[in-house]
Write a protein that holds these residues in place. Structure first.
Motif, PDB file in Angstrom:
ATOM      1  N   LYS A 129       2.435 -29.143  52.014  1.00  0.00           N
ATOM      2  CA  LYS A 129       3.059 -30.215  51.881  1.00  0.00           C
ATOM      3  C   LYS A 129       4.458 -29.748  51.711  1.00  0.00           C
ATOM      4  CE  LYS A 129      -0.746 -33.369  51.152  1.00  0.00           C
ATOM      5  NZ  LYS A 129      -1.319 -34.259  50.272  1.00  0.00           N
ATOM      6  N   ASP A 130       4.666 -28.850  50.944  1.00  0.00           N
ATOM      7  CA  ASP A 130       6.043 -28.672  50.218  1.00  0.00           C
ATOM      8  C   ASP A 130       6.986 -28.040  51.502  1.00  0.00           C
ATOM      9  OD1 ASP A 130       5.419 -29.341  47.541  1.00  0.00           O
ATOM     10  OD2 ASP A 130       4.966 -27.545  47.192  1.00  0.00           O
ATOM     11  N   SER A 131       8.240 -28.197  51.379  1.00  0.00           N
ATOM     12  CA  SER A 131       9.190 -27.874  52.339  1.00  0.00           C
ATOM     13  C   SER A 131       9.446 -26.238  52.032  1.00  0.00           C
ATOM     14  CB  SER A 131      10.481 -28.257  52.184  1.00  0.00           C
ATOM     15  OG  SER A 131      10.400 -29.683  52.605  1.00  0.00           O
ATOM     16  N   ASN A 132       9.267 -25.978  50.689  1.00  0.00           N
ATOM     17  CA  ASN A 132       9.621 -24.619  50.290  1.00  0.00           C
ATOM     18  C   ASN A 132       8.492 -23.874  50.391  1.00  0.00           C
ATOM     19  OD1 ASN A 132      12.564 -25.332  49.940  1.00  0.00           O
ATOM     20  ND2 ASN A 132      11.511 -26.526  48.150  1.00  0.00           N
ATOM     21  N   VAL A 133       8.255 -22.588  50.951  1.00  0.00           N
ATOM     22  CA  VAL A 133       7.120 -21.610  50.881  1.00  0.00           C
ATOM     23  C   VAL A 133       7.674 -20.122  50.538  1.00  0.00           C
ATOM     24  CG1 VAL A 133       5.379 -20.737  52.356  1.00  0.00           C
ATOM     25  CG2 VAL A 133       6.349 -23.024  52.720  1.00  0.00           C
ATOM     26  N   LEU A 134       6.893 -19.467  49.741  1.00  0.00           N
ATOM     27  CA  LEU A 134       7.146 -18.507  49.228  1.00  0.00           C
ATOM     28  C   LEU A 134       6.011 -17.699  50.063  1.00  0.00           C
ATOM     29  CD1 LEU A 134       7.876 -15.682  47.719  1.00  0.00           C
ATOM     30  CD2 LEU A 134       6.451 -16.549  45.826  1.00  0.00           C
ATOM     31  N   LEU A 135       6.126 -16.525  50.709  1.00  0.00           N
ATOM     32  CA  LEU A 135       5.295 -16.094  51.777  1.00  0.00           C
ATOM     33  C   LEU A 135       4.952 -14.597  51.248  1.00  0.00           C
ATOM     34  CD1 LEU A 135       3.257 -15.720  54.136  1.00  0.00           C
ATOM     35  CD2 LEU A 135       5.264 -15.403  55.562  1.00  0.00           C
ATOM     36  N   LEU A 136       3.740 -14.298  50.856  1.00  0.00           N
ATOM     37  CA  LEU A 136       3.448 -12.968  50.451  1.00  0.00           C
ATOM     38  C   LEU A 136       2.572 -12.348  51.165  1.00  0.00           C
ATOM     39  CD1 LEU A 136       3.363 -13.728  46.395  1.00  0.00           C
ATOM     40  CD2 LEU A 136       5.243 -13.075  47.862  1.00  0.00           C
TER      41      LEU A 136
END
Length: 317
Positions: A220-227
């Motif tokens: 749901k968040d707009s900010n995503v950390l992709l690992l």
């Protein structure tokens, strides 16, 4: 004066109820651990057990052999054995099957990256006692299950104690993250493990492929950390979902698809750099409060890093 020039590893080794806090170009600081339960466990139970007088180590150690799988698989098993040792009033030690054992992350082309060629190359020593060659006491599964499984507070505290990075490694992680923009909050971590998809032989147990769109259904968040271990996952996220989210990821060498094969954990070819990246990604993940992942031990490592910052983490697998 530049405090990075002053090595306080020995001091920190014997003050487990402190943790690193502020770090900048010229200074690093330690602060008392604010979680009272964690600080008390480390100070009053773990430290006295782990730092016995060496002449009192005989028959008081409890060991688990290091394994040459992924970073998280090794840390996970050792943590279970550590918890078992503590609850049995024993000193936990890491052991090896053969004297010439080289831990995957301390093995540079057949040569150890330090004389011990094990976790001590990167992390503070955890005990004054030593294991005997081949010593292996395993762990108590019932005890682990009783104490909230792999995600309980005591076992998380012990795993964190095991991997307190040495000064040189903390500085390297700081340098890797110096020019990285941390994800804005609130944020979600997506961990995509792909490079060993369906390579395990047994289809029923094998890891399966999921598109980035499948993970985003849970975000749901707009900010995503992709690992991720797969460069194509980064490309997929930016090409097909670039405008949907604010993406953060580390610029680093990754495999493309399954080119690294099973247990291809060192795409850069430099084990010291790979460990620094592992810790850097944990540092980034600790800024977020939700983790979306598939089956992977590294997701457990990420979760524990997030829990060290704030315990109430939402986890979706």
């Amino acid at each position: 004066a530049d405090s990075w020039q002053h090595d306080l590893d020995t001091w920190w080794q014997h003050h487990p109820d402190w943790e690193t806090s502020l770090e900048n170009e010229t200074h690093y600081c330690f602060s008392p651990i604010q979680d009272a339960e964690r600080a008390k466990l480390l100070r009053e139970t773990v430290y006295p057990l782990q730092w016995r007088q060496q002449d009192s180590c005989n028959n008081q150690t409890f060991a688990h052999m290091m394994i040459n799988s992924g970073y998280s698989a090794n840390i996970g098993l050792l943590g279970r054995s550590f918890l078992t040792a503590v609850f049995n009033n024993k000193t936990f030690v890491e052991s090896r099957k053969k004297p010439d054992f080289l831990w995957r992350y301390a093995n540079r082309n057949g040569t150890g990256v330090c004389p011990t060629s094990d976790m001590d190359c990167y992390f503070l020593p955890i005990s004054s006692c030593k294991a005997t060659l081949g010593q292996h006491d395993g762990f108590d599964k019932a005890l682990i299950d009783e104490h909230e499984g792999n995600y309980g507070r005591p076992i998380t505290f012990l795993r964190n104690y095991m991997v307190r990075p040495k000064l040189w490694l903390r500085k390297r992680v700081y340098d890797l993250l110096r020019d990285v923009t941390f994800p804005a909050q609130p944020c979600t971590v997506i961990h995509v493990r792909r490079t060993d998809v369906v390579l395990e032989g047994n289809w029923r147990k094998a890891r399966h492929y999921f598109a980035i769109a499948d993970y985003l259904k849970e975000v749901k968040d707009s900010n995503v950390l992709l690992l991720t271990d797969d460069q194509t996952a980064i490309e997929e996220a930016l090409e097909y979902h670039g405008t949907e989210k604010n993406w953060t990821f580390l610029e680093r060498k990754r495999w493309r698809g399954t080119e690294g094969g099973m247990n291809g954990h060192l795409p850069s070819g430099d084990p010291t750099l790979e460990v620094a990246y592992i810790l850097a990604e944990q540092r980034l993940a600790s800024q977020c409060r939700k983790l979306v992942h598939t089956r992977s031990g590294f997701a457990d490592v990420l979760l524990q890093a997030m829990q060290m910052k704030q315990w109430d983490i939402e986890k979706t697998r």
